[in-house]
Design an enzyme around this catalytic site. Structure first.
Site, short mmCIF file in Angstrom:
data_model
loop_
_atom_site.label_atom_id
_atom_site.label_comp_id
_atom_site.label_asym_id
_atom_site.label_seq_id
_atom_site.Cartn_x
_atom_site.Cartn_y
_atom_site.Cartn_z
N LYS A 11 90.63 -124.00 77.51
CA LYS A 11 89.47 -123.25 77.00
C LYS A 11 88.18 -124.06 77.10
O LYS A 11 88.12 -125.20 76.67
CB LYS A 11 89.74 -122.86 75.54
N ARG B 234 98.51 -114.07 75.40
CA ARG B 234 99.00 -115.38 75.88
C ARG B 234 99.66 -115.18 77.24
O ARG B 234 100.53 -114.30 77.38
CB ARG B 234 100.09 -115.94 74.95
N ARG C 78 87.26 -116.19 66.55
CA ARG C 78 87.89 -114.86 66.47
C ARG C 78 89.09 -114.94 65.55
O ARG C 78 89.67 -115.99 65.33
CB ARG C 78 88.37 -114.40 67.86
C1 BTN Z 1 86.56 -117.75 69.65
O1 BTN Z 1 87.36 -117.74 68.70
O2 BTN Z 1 86.93 -118.01 70.79
C2 BTN Z 1 85.10 -117.44 69.39
C3 BTN Z 1 84.33 -118.65 68.98
C4 BTN Z 1 82.85 -118.41 68.76
C5 BTN Z 1 82.16 -119.64 68.20
C6 BTN Z 1 80.67 -119.48 68.15
S1 BTN Z 1 79.82 -120.99 67.84
C7 BTN Z 1 78.33 -120.14 67.59
C8 BTN Z 1 78.66 -118.87 66.84
N1 BTN Z 1 78.64 -119.10 65.41
C9 BTN Z 1 79.84 -118.99 64.86
O3 BTN Z 1 80.10 -119.17 63.67
N2 BTN Z 1 80.75 -118.67 65.80
C10 BTN Z 1 80.13 -118.51 67.10
#
Ligand code: BTN
Length: 332
Positions: A193, A327, A128
């Site tokens: 996380k 946060r 994100r």
């Molecule tokens: C976050 O920032 O918390 C979201 C992370 C999401 C990661 C997943 S891994 C599979 C899919 N492909 C990506 O490029 N991102 C999501």
């Protein structure tokens, strides 16, 4: 996992060559550099470069003089055939990549409904807010699910929260307890996380919206494998031993499909209470980081659309996910 390092640049052709090397070594036997070079139609020196690259990705490949290359722990790869069989029972098709840029990107370029793209390694995994998602090879789950819906875009606000709830419910069914959700879509255990969700929308309002649900779940990651600024944990850390990834994916997809049906019929309102039960910060002071400024307040759970309720000086206001992060305020 989230980190700030830039993604490694990679061409689809080279990704294919790297995948072919892994494919050859996946039997756990020795393969001479010359044999690999012949199969790929490249030089031995180039094979050495590919092997080095895979070692940089974290694959424990060994080179033994006179015998060639070997990957002792090859069995940790997901078995594509078994996965296909299991997913077909859920009416899901899939694409399995050993290496790709990002599973979300794969689906974005070629969207299919009820389809999963899964990878062992992502060279440009996306998180994100423009961040990079570190994806150690053959370790965690990195997958994206394509889901087409006729719901209007205004009703999709709570969707990523429903995905988070589905993951937690699936993991609980597998015996993991005390998991929590941090708005809008982090799955956490004791403030660390465990998983992140990235939902991206494409398509147009008239022809239905194409939703790409990207999930990164830390399954077998161990401390020495990665340097991540944020506090994180993995299922293997919670469990005390490694876990097979296929089973988790199936539990998750089952729960997600059932919850998405409910979401299409009844909207987010039927999930509000469940979310608030898992909410890590409910009734706690939090800071919302926005592009321009920070807002401080008391978190009051989510409303009927999935927006965060924030109490500021006795007044409650709704915060929409967009480009903000939350946060918890750490008490000193
Ligand atoms: C976050 O920032 O918390 C979201 C992370 C999401 C990661 C997943 S891994 C599979 C899919 N492909 C990506 O490029 N991102 C999501």
């Amino acid at each position: 996992m989230v980190a700030n390092s830039p993604p490694i640049s990679q061409t689809p052709h080279r990704e294919q060559q790297l995948s072919e090397v892994i494919g050859l070594l996946a039997d756990g036997d020795y393969h001479s550099g010359q044999k690999i070079a012949d199969k790929l139609g490249v030089s031995r020196a180039y094979v050495w470069k590919l092997v080095q690259q895979l070692q940089e990705y974290g694959l424990e490949l060994e080179s033994v003089s006179g015998k060639g290359y070997i990957w002792q722990s090859a069995s940790i790869l997901i078995c594509d055939e078994k996965l296909a069989l299991a997913l077909s029972a859920l009416n899901l098709s899939h694409d399995y990549y050993v290496i790709t840029d990002s599973t979300n990107q794969r689906l974005k370029e070629s969207f299919q409904n009820n389809h999963i793209v899964i990878a062992e390694y992502q060279t440009s995994g996306r998180g994100r807010r423009g961040r990079n998602w570190q994806s150690p090879i053959a370790t965690n789950l990195y997958f994206s699910y394509g889901w087409k819906t006729d719901l209007p875009v205004q009703q999709l606000g709570g969707l990523s929260l429903v995905v988070g709830i589905s993951l937690v419910e699936a993991l609980e069914k597998m015996g993991f307890d005390n998991l929590e959700l941090k708005w809008p879509n982090d799955i956490r255990y004791q403030q660390k996380k465990l998983a992140g969700i990235l939902v991206e929308l494409t398509g147009d309002a008239d022809g239905g919206i194409e939703v790409i649900i990207g999930v990164g779940l830390n399954v077998n990651m161990q401390a020495e494998q990665t340097a991540i600024e944020q506090e994180w944990t993995s299922l293997a850390v919670l469990n005390g031993k490694p876990i097979l990834r296929q089973g988790i994916l199936l539990f998750m997809m089952q729960q997600l499909q059932s919850n998405l049906n409910k979401f299409e019929e009844c909207g987010f309102s039927s999930f509000q209470k469940i979310w608030n039960e898992y909410d890590e910060v409910i009734n706690s002071p939090v800071t919302i980081h926005q592009a321009k400024d920070d807002i401080h307040g008391l978190a009051k759970g989510v409303d009927l659309s999935g927006a965060l309720l924030l109490e500021i000086e006795g007044k409650t206001q709704s915060i929409f996910a967009g480009d903000v992060s939350l946060r918890p305020v750490i008490k000193s």
